[in-house]
Scaffold this motif. Sequence first.
Motif, mmCIF file in Angstrom:
data_model
loop_
_atom_site.group_PDB
_atom_site.id
_atom_site.type_symbol
_atom_site.label_atom_id
_atom_site.label_comp_id
_atom_site.label_asym_id
_atom_site.label_seq_id
_atom_site.Cartn_x
_atom_site.Cartn_y
_atom_site.Cartn_z
ATOM 1 N N PRO A 1 0.835 -1.208 0.000
ATOM 2 C CA PRO A 1 0.000 0.000 0.000
ATOM 3 C C PRO A 1 0.870 1.259 0.000
ATOM 4 O O PRO A 1 1.894 1.328 0.678
ATOM 5 C CB PRO A 1 -0.789 -0.108 1.308
ATOM 6 C CG PRO A 1 -0.795 -1.572 1.619
ATOM 7 C CD PRO A 1 0.516 -2.108 1.104
ATOM 8 N N GLY A 2 0.484 2.225 -0.799
ATOM 9 C CA GLY A 2 1.207 3.483 -0.878
ATOM 10 C C GLY A 2 2.400 3.480 -1.818
ATOM 11 O O GLY A 2 3.029 4.513 -2.014
ATOM 12 N N PHE A 3 2.697 2.337 -2.412
ATOM 13 C CA PHE A 3 3.833 2.262 -3.330
ATOM 14 C C PHE A 3 3.578 3.140 -4.546
ATOM 15 O O PHE A 3 2.470 3.192 -5.071
ATOM 16 C CB PHE A 3 4.059 0.824 -3.797
ATOM 17 C CG PHE A 3 5.089 0.712 -4.899
ATOM 18 C CD1 PHE A 3 6.437 0.696 -4.604
ATOM 19 C CD2 PHE A 3 4.697 0.658 -6.228
ATOM 20 C CE1 PHE A 3 7.385 0.618 -5.611
ATOM 21 C CE2 PHE A 3 5.629 0.578 -7.247
ATOM 22 C CZ PHE A 3 6.979 0.564 -6.938
ATOM 23 N N GLU A 4 4.615 3.840 -4.998
ATOM 24 C CA GLU A 4 4.547 4.629 -6.225
ATOM 25 C C GLU A 4 5.821 4.421 -7.015
ATOM 26 O O GLU A 4 6.905 4.304 -6.444
ATOM 27 C CB GLU A 4 4.382 6.120 -5.907
ATOM 28 C CG GLU A 4 3.048 6.458 -5.286
ATOM 29 C CD GLU A 4 2.889 7.952 -5.052
ATOM 30 O OE1 GLU A 4 3.669 8.743 -5.617
ATOM 31 O OE2 GLU A 4 1.980 8.317 -4.298
ATOM 32 N N PHE A 5 5.690 4.385 -8.331
ATOM 33 C CA PHE A 5 6.853 4.325 -9.200
ATOM 34 C C PHE A 5 7.530 5.688 -9.220
ATOM 35 O O PHE A 5 6.901 6.705 -8.908
ATOM 36 C CB PHE A 5 6.448 3.924 -10.624
ATOM 37 C CG PHE A 5 6.114 2.468 -10.759
ATOM 38 C CD1 PHE A 5 7.122 1.519 -10.889
ATOM 39 C CD2 PHE A 5 4.805 2.037 -10.748
ATOM 40 C CE1 PHE A 5 6.832 0.181 -10.994
ATOM 41 C CE2 PHE A 5 4.494 0.697 -10.859
ATOM 42 C CZ PHE A 5 5.517 -0.237 -10.983
#
Length: 132
Positions: free
Chosen positions: A39-43
Amino acid sequence: MILMNENDRRIYQEELAPRLPARIFDAHVHVFDKDFFPPGFEFAKLSVYNKFNGEFPVSLWHELMKELLPQQEVWLNCFSTPNLKLDRNRVPDLKGTNGFTMVVVSPADSAEDVRKRVEATGSIGGKPYLNF
């Protein structure tokens, strides 16, 4: 339309469609949903994956193939993307799709772990990435 413009469609019809086979196998496709990551991961800001909101689900691949290659039957061999935050136990869901999945593997994975992941996911093999 997602990618093509009128000029692209004309080139496809006039130059590509007459030369392309009826069936095409796309052997290298990165397919993943957002929940393949924590959760909350962004590239990274400039990542190509941000073009499609940080995911590339198989449904979007289908939509793009219908747009780009409307006269072809397209199959795929797919796996997730090599990212250290990736849940490598996940593979794309290809129900109703002409294709195959592979698990993303690390050089540190044991042969037994790879075998178990391939069997558990119904994949045809593993796609190794050295960046793990």
